[in-house]
Design an enzyme around this catalytic site. Structure first.
Site, PDB file in Angstrom:
ATOM      1  N   ALA A 272      -6.288  -1.129  -8.293  1.00  0.00           N
ATOM      2  CA  ALA A 272      -5.961  -0.699  -6.934  1.00  0.00           C
ATOM      3  C   ALA A 272      -4.747   0.212  -6.971  1.00  0.00           C
ATOM      4  CB  ALA A 272      -5.687  -1.904  -6.045  1.00  0.00           C
ATOM      5  N   THR A 273      -4.972   1.498  -6.716  1.00  0.00           N
ATOM      6  CA  THR A 273      -3.886   2.480  -6.709  1.00  0.00           C
ATOM      7  C   THR A 273      -3.666   2.939  -5.276  1.00  0.00           C
ATOM      8  OG1 THR A 273      -4.624   3.222  -8.893  1.00  0.00           O
ATOM      9  CG2 THR A 273      -3.063   4.625  -7.731  1.00  0.00           C
TER      10      THR A 273
ATOM     11  N   GLY B 206      -0.995   1.921  -1.505  1.00  0.00           N
ATOM     12  CA  GLY B 206       0.157   1.278  -0.877  1.00  0.00           C
ATOM     13  C   GLY B 206       0.156  -0.233  -1.033  1.00  0.00           C
TER      14      GLY B 206
ATOM     15  N   GLY C 181      -0.346  -2.583   1.104  1.00  0.00           N
ATOM     16  CA  GLY C 181      -1.451  -3.261   1.772  1.00  0.00           C
ATOM     17  C   GLY C 181      -2.665  -3.355   0.878  1.00  0.00           C
TER      18      GLY C 181
ATOM     19  N   CYS D   8       4.016   9.417  -6.725  1.00  0.00           N
ATOM     20  CA  CYS D   8       4.769   8.192  -6.441  1.00  0.00           C
ATOM     21  C   CYS D   8       5.983   8.052  -7.350  1.00  0.00           C
ATOM     22  CB  CYS D   8       3.865   6.968  -6.575  1.00  0.00           C
ATOM     23  SG  CYS D   8       3.085   6.799  -8.196  1.00  0.00           S
TER      24      CYS D   8
END
Length: 450
Positions: free
Chosen positions: A184-185, A187, A189, A238
């Site tokens: 999962a890349t 934010g 949440g 990021c």
């Protein structure tokens, strides 16, 4: 096609390659890299047109660099069958595929994230299903279709990589629940959703890197490094530098050097306030300004600057929660804050990450003082501390020893399970065959003898 149907097709594809050798797996790694390398320009053009994020020229470089550097890193690594033997310990390590990987990818990297994740996945003979950001679905789909063609050309199953059409939160959640491993890349949440799926997951936290400029470092070189660190792909990385901490007595000279490399520096409080008001509304970044050119952001704040300007620099007085500009901006903007002594700079870097975001991700230091490097490394809670190089090099180019990755774990600081760059070894299960050792038996009563 439903998510379950895609899972089923992926498992059938895995069955077809279960007996592939290391050489056959590596051939697919090469083929996938080569086809994206050859299509770097049209994919970059499509990404900018579709998402409105980043810079065309920089995306070309990201596409070519990811393909080439990932392959160069992976080509000689063992990932199939016996991958390591340690005779002195009687250990033989054997790699096994994890199976079907579900990967949630961001709009900021619609080509390189799917490519990098697939190269690491296929290295260990896994299949992968990509759930793209809706804003970048066409670019990601085109990327995946190219890779699928490369697989077919090598007589391998195209369904080793698939894409979710019309991606929604519901579809992504279902994918995460039904696959064998989640990447999962995105934010925080998304990271929480991945960990809540019940499936083993690697999530990554948000970035917001602080960089400390030490007194002994050349200011001209510091300006060049900062330009790259902040301006790369219009600041949407990021791991791009967001805060530059500098010795207060060097302010005038540093600002001159920043201007020489093409930055526009704003020192006046009223000018900086205009950017604060333009960029943030209700405590949140203006989404319409994310990843935009510097002159577009300046215009939104009421300033006219040359269109070729790559980076804006804003001098601030507060830090952390006292200055909203310290939050992740995801644009070609660096905020500048002076310090008196080095230890104060380290304290401010930590405070900023704790209060404004980015803890666990990446930091930077520009210095020739090895003691300061060690001090910063021990004090600043980040998985990667980049020394004398742009912070976006946290992805693992050939110029440092970090493993190439499109997912950079932030450790428990950033609510992640991993404080490292996610690579192929994280996408295989490793069995350890333990042979008996010819050693003297342990005498328990001798262990705690005073």
């Amino acid at each position: 096609m439903t998510i379950q149907e895609k899972i089923d097709k992926a498992r059938k594809a895995l069955e077809k390659i279960k007996d592939y050798t290391q050489e056959q797996a590596d051939e697919l790694v090469y083929a996938s890299a080569k086809i994206i390398y050859e299509n770097a320009v049209p994919l970059a053009k499509l990404a900018v047109e579709e998402t409105g994020l980043g810079k065309f020229e920089h995306k070309i470089a990201k596409n070519t660099d990811t393909a080439a550097v990932f392959y160069d890193y992976l080509k000689d690594k063992k990932s199939v069958g016996v991958i390591n033997e340690i005779p002195s310990e009687g250990i033989i390590e054997v790699a096994h595929p994890v199976g079907v990987i579900g990967a949630i990818t961001p709009a900021t990297n619609p080509t390189v994230t799917p490519l990098g994740n697939f190269m690491h996945a296929i290295k260990g003979k896994n299949a992968i299903i990509i759930s793209p950001a809706p804003r970048a679905e066409k670019t990601t789909t085109d990327t995946i279709n190219l890779i699928r063609q490369a697989l077919v050309d090598k007589n391998a199953p195209a369904d080793l990589i698939q894409v979710v059409s019309g991606a929604t939160i519901e579809k992504s959640v279902e994918l995460m629940e039904k696959c064998d491993l989640v990447l999962a890349t995105g934010g925080p949440g998304l990271t929480k959703a991945a960990y809540a799926s019940g499936t083993p997951a690697y999530g990554v936290g948000p970035g917001n890197p602080p960089v400390i400029l030490d007194r002994d470092f050349d200011l001209e070189e510091a300006a060049k490094i900062t330009l790259v660190a902040v301006g790369s792909d219009n600041g949407i990385l990021c791991d791009g530098d967001n805060l530059l901490l500098y010795p207060e007595e060097k302010e005038d000279r540093l600002f001159d050097e920043l201007r020489k490399v093409g930055m526009v520096v704003y020192e006046d409080k009223k000018d900086v306030a205009k950017f604060r008001e333009a960029l943030f509304h209700g405590g949140k970044i203006d989404a319409d300004l994310v990843g935009k050119d510097a002159f577009v952001i300046a215009k939104a704040a009421g300033f006219d600057i040359p269109a070729e300007t790559e980076v804006l620099a804003l001098r601030i007085e507060g830090i952390g929660k006292d200055e909203i500009l310290c939050k992740e901006i995801m644009g070609p903007i660096v905020v500048l804050k002076a310090y008196k002594i080095f230890e104060e700079a380290v304290d401010m870097a930590v405070k900023n990450m704790v209060e404004a975001g980015g803890i666990g991700h990446t930091g930077g230091i520009l210095t020739n003082n090895r003691e300061h490097i060690r001090y910063a490394g021990e004090k600043i809670p980040v998985a990667r501390l980049l020394v004398n190089q742009p912070t976006p090099d946290a992805w693992g180019p050939a110029t440092n020893g970090l493993s190439p990755a499109v997912s950079e774990g932030c450790g428990t600081w950033g609510n992640n399970i991993l404080s490292a760059n996610v690579d192929y070894l994280h996408l295989v299960n490793v069995s350890r065959i333990a042979m008996p050792l010819a050693v003297e038996p342990l005498v328990l009563e001798d262990i705690f003898k005073d």
